[in-house]
Design a protein around this motif. Structure first.
Motif, PDB file in Angstrom:
ATOM      1  N   TRP A  58      24.624  10.350  58.552  1.00 48.16           N
ATOM      2  CA  TRP A  58      25.173   9.021  58.872  1.00 48.16           C
ATOM      3  C   TRP A  58      26.380   9.209  59.779  1.00 48.16           C
ATOM      4  O   TRP A  58      27.325   9.918  59.437  1.00 48.16           O
ATOM      5  N   ASP A  59      26.336   8.605  60.965  1.00 42.02           N
ATOM      6  CA  ASP A  59      27.505   8.640  61.838  1.00 42.02           C
ATOM      7  C   ASP A  59      27.758   7.271  62.448  1.00 42.02           C
ATOM      8  O   ASP A  59      26.896   6.383  62.393  1.00 42.02           O
ATOM      9  N   ALA A  60      28.953   7.089  63.014  1.00 38.98           N
ATOM     10  CA  ALA A  60      29.348   5.760  63.486  1.00 38.98           C
ATOM     11  C   ALA A  60      30.425   5.876  64.553  1.00 38.98           C
ATOM     12  O   ALA A  60      31.075   6.917  64.706  1.00 38.98           O
ATOM     13  N   ALA A  61      30.612   4.777  65.302  1.00 41.35           N
ATOM     14  CA  ALA A  61      31.666   4.691  66.317  1.00 41.35           C
ATOM     15  C   ALA A  61      31.990   3.228  66.575  1.00 41.35           C
ATOM     16  O   ALA A  61      31.229   2.319  66.218  1.00 41.35           O
ATOM     17  N   LYS A  62      33.111   2.996  67.211  1.00 37.27           N
ATOM     18  CA  LYS A  62      33.592   1.656  67.512  1.00 37.27           C
ATOM     19  C   LYS A  62      32.843   1.053  68.698  1.00 37.27           C
ATOM     20  O   LYS A  62      32.562   1.722  69.680  1.00 37.27           O
ATOM     21  N   ILE A  63      32.514  -0.226  68.592  1.00 34.77           N
ATOM     22  CA  ILE A  63      31.970  -1.004  69.708  1.00 34.77           C
ATOM     23  C   ILE A  63      33.080  -1.911  70.211  1.00 34.77           C
ATOM     24  O   ILE A  63      33.675  -2.679  69.444  1.00 34.77           O
ATOM     25  N   ASN A  64      33.387  -1.829  71.501  1.00 30.79           N
ATOM     26  CA  ASN A  64      34.436  -2.645  72.112  1.00 30.79           C
ATOM     27  C   ASN A  64      33.824  -3.893  72.729  1.00 30.79           C
ATOM     28  O   ASN A  64      32.966  -3.801  73.610  1.00 30.79           O
ATOM     29  N   LEU A  65      34.265  -5.062  72.289  1.00 29.52           N
ATOM     30  CA  LEU A  65      33.710  -6.319  72.755  1.00 29.52           C
ATOM     31  C   LEU A  65      34.651  -6.999  73.744  1.00 29.52           C
ATOM     32  O   LEU A  65      35.871  -6.781  73.703  1.00 29.52           O
ATOM     33  N   PRO A  66      34.131  -7.826  74.635  1.00 31.72           N
ATOM     34  CA  PRO A  66      34.948  -8.415  75.712  1.00 31.72           C
ATOM     35  C   PRO A  66      36.143  -9.222  75.214  1.00 31.72           C
ATOM     36  O   PRO A  66      37.181  -9.270  75.873  1.00 31.72           O
ATOM     37  N   SER A  67      36.001  -9.863  74.063  1.00 31.37           N
ATOM     38  CA  SER A  67      37.082 -10.705  73.554  1.00 31.37           C
ATOM     39  C   SER A  67      38.242  -9.897  72.987  1.00 31.37           C
ATOM     40  O   SER A  67      39.293 -10.451  72.668  1.00 31.37           O
ATOM     41  N   GLY A  68      38.057  -8.591  72.857  1.00 31.26           N
ATOM     42  CA  GLY A  68      39.050  -7.749  72.203  1.00 31.26           C
ATOM     43  C   GLY A  68      38.683  -7.430  70.770  1.00 31.26           C
ATOM     44  O   GLY A  68      39.311  -6.576  70.134  1.00 31.26           O
ATOM     45  N   LYS A  69      37.666  -8.120  70.239  1.00 33.41           N
ATOM     46  CA  LYS A  69      37.176  -7.805  68.902  1.00 33.41           C
ATOM     47  C   LYS A  69      36.410  -6.485  68.922  1.00 33.41           C
ATOM     48  O   LYS A  69      36.087  -5.958  69.991  1.00 33.41           O
ATOM     49  N   ALA A  70      36.103  -5.979  67.749  1.00 33.94           N
ATOM     50  CA  ALA A  70      35.349  -4.731  67.654  1.00 33.94           C
ATOM     51  C   ALA A  70      34.225  -4.895  66.633  1.00 33.94           C
ATOM     52  O   ALA A  70      34.315  -5.690  65.697  1.00 33.94           O
ATOM     53  N   ALA A  71      33.165  -4.153  66.849  1.00 34.38           N
ATOM     54  CA  ALA A  71      32.080  -4.014  65.882  1.00 34.38           C
ATOM     55  C   ALA A  71      31.868  -2.521  65.683  1.00 34.38           C
ATOM     56  O   ALA A  71      32.617  -1.701  66.227  1.00 34.38           O
ATOM     57  N   MET A  72      30.864  -2.153  64.921  1.00 42.49           N
ATOM     58  CA  MET A  72      30.637  -0.730  64.663  1.00 42.49           C
ATOM     59  C   MET A  72      29.181  -0.362  64.900  1.00 42.49           C
ATOM     60  O   MET A  72      28.274  -0.999  64.373  1.00 42.49           O
ATOM     61  N   ALA A  73      28.965   0.661  65.731  1.00 37.31           N
ATOM     62  CA  ALA A  73      27.643   1.253  65.928  1.00 37.31           C
ATOM     63  C   ALA A  73      27.443   2.334  64.881  1.00 37.31           C
ATOM     64  O   ALA A  73      28.329   3.169  64.662  1.00 37.31           O
ATOM     65  N   GLN A  74      26.277   2.329  64.233  1.00 37.25           N
ATOM     66  CA  GLN A  74      25.976   3.318  63.207  1.00 37.25           C
ATOM     67  C   GLN A  74      24.565   3.856  63.414  1.00 37.25           C
ATOM     68  O   GLN A  74      23.700   3.152  63.935  1.00 37.25           O
ATOM     69  N   SER A  75      24.351   5.082  62.998  1.00 37.66           N
ATOM     70  CA  SER A  75      23.022   5.693  63.032  1.00 37.66           C
ATOM     71  C   SER A  75      22.786   6.442  61.738  1.00 37.66           C
ATOM     72  O   SER A  75      23.688   7.110  61.220  1.00 37.66           O
ATOM     73  N   VAL A  76      21.555   6.321  61.216  1.00 32.84           N
ATOM     74  CA  VAL A  76      21.138   7.104  60.049  1.00 32.84           C
ATOM     75  C   VAL A  76      19.813   7.764  60.388  1.00 32.84           C
ATOM     76  O   VAL A  76      18.908   7.125  60.934  1.00 32.84           O
ATOM     77  N   TYR A  77      19.702   9.061  60.044  1.00 30.98           N
ATOM     78  CA  TYR A  77      18.521   9.821  60.451  1.00 30.98           C
ATOM     79  C   TYR A  77      18.422  11.102  59.620  1.00 30.98           C
ATOM     80  O   TYR A  77      19.424  11.599  59.086  1.00 30.98           O
ATOM     81  N   PRO A  78      17.223  11.652  59.476  1.00 27.87           N
ATOM     82  CA  PRO A  78      17.045  12.865  58.671  1.00 27.87           C
ATOM     83  C   PRO A  78      17.426  14.112  59.464  1.00 27.87           C
ATOM     84  O   PRO A  78      17.568  14.071  60.700  1.00 27.87           O
ATOM     85  N   ILE A  79      17.532  15.214  58.764  1.00 26.78           N
ATOM     86  CA  ILE A  79      17.916  16.476  59.400  1.00 26.78           C
ATOM     87  C   ILE A  79      16.922  16.866  60.488  1.00 26.78           C
ATOM     88  O   ILE A  79      17.288  17.464  61.504  1.00 26.78           O
ATOM     89  N   GLU A  80      15.658  16.476  60.324  1.00 26.65           N
ATOM     90  CA  GLU A  80      14.639  16.812  61.329  1.00 26.65           C
ATOM     91  C   GLU A  80      14.895  16.125  62.666  1.00 26.65           C
ATOM     92  O   GLU A  80      14.397  16.561  63.702  1.00 26.65           O
ATOM     93  N   SER A  81      15.671  15.049  62.658  1.00 27.06           N
ATOM     94  CA  SER A  81      15.927  14.288  63.886  1.00 27.06           C
ATOM     95  C   SER A  81      17.252  14.645  64.537  1.00 27.06           C
ATOM     96  O   SER A  81      17.590  14.100  65.594  1.00 27.06           O
ATOM     97  N   ASP A  82      18.003  15.541  63.931  1.00 23.84           N
ATOM     98  CA  ASP A  82      19.343  15.867  64.415  1.00 23.84           C
ATOM     99  C   ASP A  82      19.271  16.626  65.741  1.00 23.84           C
ATOM    100  O   ASP A  82      18.239  17.195  66.096  1.00 23.84           O
ATOM    101  N   GLY A  83      20.376  16.639  66.458  1.00 25.12           N
ATOM    102  CA  GLY A  83      20.468  17.399  67.703  1.00 25.12           C
ATOM    103  C   GLY A  83      20.986  16.532  68.838  1.00 25.12           C
ATOM    104  O   GLY A  83      20.725  15.327  68.900  1.00 25.12           O
ATOM    105  N   ASN A  84      21.721  17.147  69.750  1.00 25.01           N
ATOM    106  CA  ASN A  84      22.303  16.404  70.868  1.00 25.01           C
ATOM    107  C   ASN A  84      21.269  15.949  71.886  1.00 25.01           C
ATOM    108  O   ASN A  84      21.586  15.136  72.760  1.00 25.01           O
ATOM    109  N   ASP A  85      20.059  16.487  71.803  1.00 22.59           N
ATOM    110  CA  ASP A  85      18.997  15.990  72.669  1.00 22.59           C
ATOM    111  C   ASP A  85      18.173  14.918  71.964  1.00 22.59           C
ATOM    112  O   ASP A  85      17.187  14.431  72.513  1.00 22.59           O
ATOM    113  N   ALA A  86      18.605  14.572  70.746  1.00 22.42           N
ATOM    114  CA  ALA A  86      17.822  13.623  69.950  1.00 22.42           C
ATOM    115  C   ALA A  86      18.767  12.609  69.308  1.00 22.42           C
ATOM    116  O   ALA A  86      19.586  11.985  69.972  1.00 22.42           O
ATOM    117  N   TRP A  87      18.691  12.456  67.967  1.00 27.30           N
ATOM    118  CA  TRP A  87      19.424  11.394  67.301  1.00 27.30           C
ATOM    119  C   TRP A  87      20.926  11.636  67.225  1.00 27.30           C
ATOM    120  O   TRP A  87      21.678  10.738  66.839  1.00 27.30           O
TER     121      TRP A  87
END
Length: 648
Positions: free
Chosen positions: A319-348
């Protein structure tokens, strides 16, 4: 001899121009191409300007749901209370609900209408709802009467739900076996460290009652997706203690379900433009970072003014996440969940980066993202969207993962915010989304994964296919090989033509943004879109809506000749196709200078031939139609003229 040849040439040219001018004036059979083809008059509910009318209404569906995943039996058991608000001008004796897990019964309509060879929408056939303890109530009387017909359920009340704001409630218990293959939209996947449950269409949902069709009761067959009212959701998911649960909306009880370590990481992620692990790859099986060490945990989510919610649950999630910057100055959060088989910088490992860009891009270009989170879930699903949650294939990598992530999150605008009827008009969500994907892809990371939608002529052979169907074909009726064209590429190309060729960026963007804003969280119909674009762009585009969006006509604009006439030139054009188009010509002169000429679509209103008089003191060397090659003209051979007549 030279003098005789010149005189003869001028004589022939004069006859040619005279004949073609007469033909141009006399050939007046094109009025049908430019006339109205559907009723686009306004009323109190939907105006002729393409806006919701002064008495526009839609009903509201609010839900409270409690559900439990049984990992041993692979079942979901729940109870829900639907509070239904009837804003229509008529009382309702009953409501219709969708019970779409019944699609996974052997004798479901969807299964019985699936070809023997199968298609993308194959599904298990050992599922389906068991619904008990149903109670429907308006004021005092309680009714349990209901009729289940395939994927629809009619629920009756002892007294009608009053018009203009009356409320009724429907409560019930439900359970079903979670399918492995959920028609490429939901289901479960076994991985090295546990099963991933991707849960959608997971509770009985109210159907839409609108001013166009009354109750929208088309069965859930396969290709046709969803049409749902908006409301507020308060839902609880109980899962084994070592599961991570992510869902639409905002987690209400992080202190109860997240350890202090995970809470700290989540707080850090909310401020970071780079991904932050909430659960690291090496921690997937480490129970020490879980909030509990045994039993179950109940995850509580809320989401407001949404047409649906979905969730995913597994003990196998990184499980990983990062900030989403919105035009109004508000923020949301991007998140991803994935199994070990999907890991890697060329993938998930880049999923959160992709998600973050998509949400930020569409927010800046069209309308700000309204939800607190955007969660990408790796599953045995090629790509499916729900408000704030996307399911993408766990084996996707690189350009494929970017493409599916960007596409599914683009759907938050169409149809999650602009709530069109996907089951009838897939082009209003898939086509519009494919169009906005084009700009998002080309802007991501300096064009790392360029989109080729603008290479419109790559699909010309499909337009000429005698088995091609129109954009207006219902998705469940469309030939499987045509659905990508009718729902995705052809309507997207239509919007591309409008923005890049017919209207230009400023006029198109004004109209398209206005349409999104006007119909956000509402239910537009095709003619609402057409009327809105016409009115805001200030252009009568009925010729385009009729030609491109209805039927299977093609575009073929031709340069028939270029003739030297009295020291200048006449460029003879013809419309050999079924759909008229404005003409853009690039003229190359012998001194290698160029000139661009633009002619309005109205040149074809009186006929299929047009003579353009070009005044110049230069010698024309070449004339080329559509120099940027934006238009999917089906005949390349007549798009240019290599000059053989020279001035003397």
């Amino acid at each position: 001899m030279k003098h005789y040849t010149k005189v003869l040439t001028l004589f022939i040219v004069g006859l040619l121009v005279s004949f073609q001018s007469v033909a141009q004036e006399a050939n007046k059979d094109n009025q049908a191409l430019f006339g109205d083809f559907m009723d686009h008059n306004g009323n109190e509910y939907r105006t002729a300007s393409g806006n919701p009318g002064p008495q526009y209404w839609q009903n509201e569906a609010d839900y409270r749901i409690e559900a439990t995943i049984n990992e041993k039996e692979n079942t979901l058991t729940g109870k829900e209370t639907l509070t239904y608000t009837n804003n229509s001008p008529e009382p309702l004796d009953f409501i219709w609900m969708y019970v779409e897990q019944n699609r996974f019964e052997k004798n479901s309509r969807g299964n019985l209408t699936t070809p023997i060879g199968g298609n993308r929408y194959n599904g298990d056939v050992d599922g389906g709802y068991t619904i008990t303890n149903l109670k429907a109530k308006v004021k005092k009387g309680v009714s349990s009467r209901h009729i289940i017909t395939d994927t629809r359920m009619q629920v009756f009340f002892d007294e009608p739900i009053p018009a203009n704001g009356g409320k009724g409630t429907v409560s019930m218990d439900f359970t079903y076996k979670i399918p492995v293959k959920g028609m490429d939209r939901m289901g479960r996947l076994d991985t090295e460290n546990g099963t991933i449950y991707a849960m959608a269409q997971w509770y009985p949902r109210a159907a839409v009652f609108d001013d166009i069709n009354g109750w929208n009761i088309e069965p859930y067959l396969g290709a046709g997706e969803f049409y749902l009212d908006y409301g507020d959701y308060d839902y609880y998911i109980t899962a084994p203690y070592n599961h991570i649960v992510v869902g639409s909306g905002e987690l209400q009880n992080p202190k109860e379900v997240l350890s202090t370590t995970m809470q700290d990481r989540m707080q850090k992620a909310s401020k970071s433009n780079d991904r932050v692990y909430i659960v690291k790859p090496e921690e997937v099986n480490d129970n020490s970072i879980r909030a509990k060490k045994e039993g179950t945990l109940t995850w509580h989510f809320k989401m407001f003014n949404t047409r649906d919610v979905a969730f995913a649950s597994s003990k196998a999630f990184i499980w990983d996440a990062a900030k989403i910057n919105l035009p109004s100055g508000k923020a949301a959060m991007a998140q991803s969940v994935y199994p070990i088989e999907s890991d890697g910088n060329d993938a998930w490992g880049r999923s959160t980066e992709y998600t973050k860009h998509s949400i930020e891009n569409y927010s800046n270009m069209w309308l700000e993202y309204p939800y607190p989170t955007a969660v990408n879930v790796a599953a045995e699903i090629n790509g499916m969207e729900y408000p704030g949650v996307s399911f993408c294939h766990w084996k996707s990598k690189g350009a494929d993962l970017w493409g599916v992530t960007d596409h599914e999150f683009g759907h938050n605008w169409f149809p999650m915010i602009v709530g069109s009827n996907e089951r009838r008009y897939p082009w209003m969500d898939e086509g519009f989304n494919t169009f906005i994907n084009y700009y998002s892809s080309n802007q991501f990371n300096n064009g790392e994964y360029p989109d080729s939608l603008n290479e419109t002529r790559n699909l010309v052979r499909r337009y000429l296919d005698p088995n091609m169907e129109g954009i207006d074909t219902y998705p469940d009726m469309a030939n499987a090989r045509n659905l990508a064209m009718t729902a995705y590429y052809k309507p997207a190309t239509g919007l591309l033509l409008l923005r890049e060729y017919i209207l230009g960026h400023e006029r198109f963007d004004n109209a398209f943004k206005s349409y999104i804003k006007a119909w956000a969280y509402k239910h537009p119909q095709p003619k609402d879109f057409f009327n809105h674009m016409n009115n805001v762009a200030g252009e009568n585009l009925w010729w385009f809506w009729k030609g491109w969006f209805y039927g299977t006509g093609t575009i073929d604009i031709s340069i028939d000749n270029v003739v030297n006439y009295q020291g200048n030139y006449i460029i003879v054009l013809s419309n050999k196709g079924d759909i008229p188009m404005p003409v853009v010509m690039k003229i190359l002169y012998n001194d290698n200078t160029t000139e661009t000429v633009k002619l309005p679509v109205e040149i074809w209103q009186r006929g299929n031939v047009w003579n353009y008089y070009l005044e110049t003191d230069k010698t024309v060397k070449n004339v080329e139609l559509d120099p940027e090659k934006i238009v999917p003209d089906v005949n390349f051979s007549n798009d240019s003229w290599p000059s053989q007549l020279y001035k003397n």
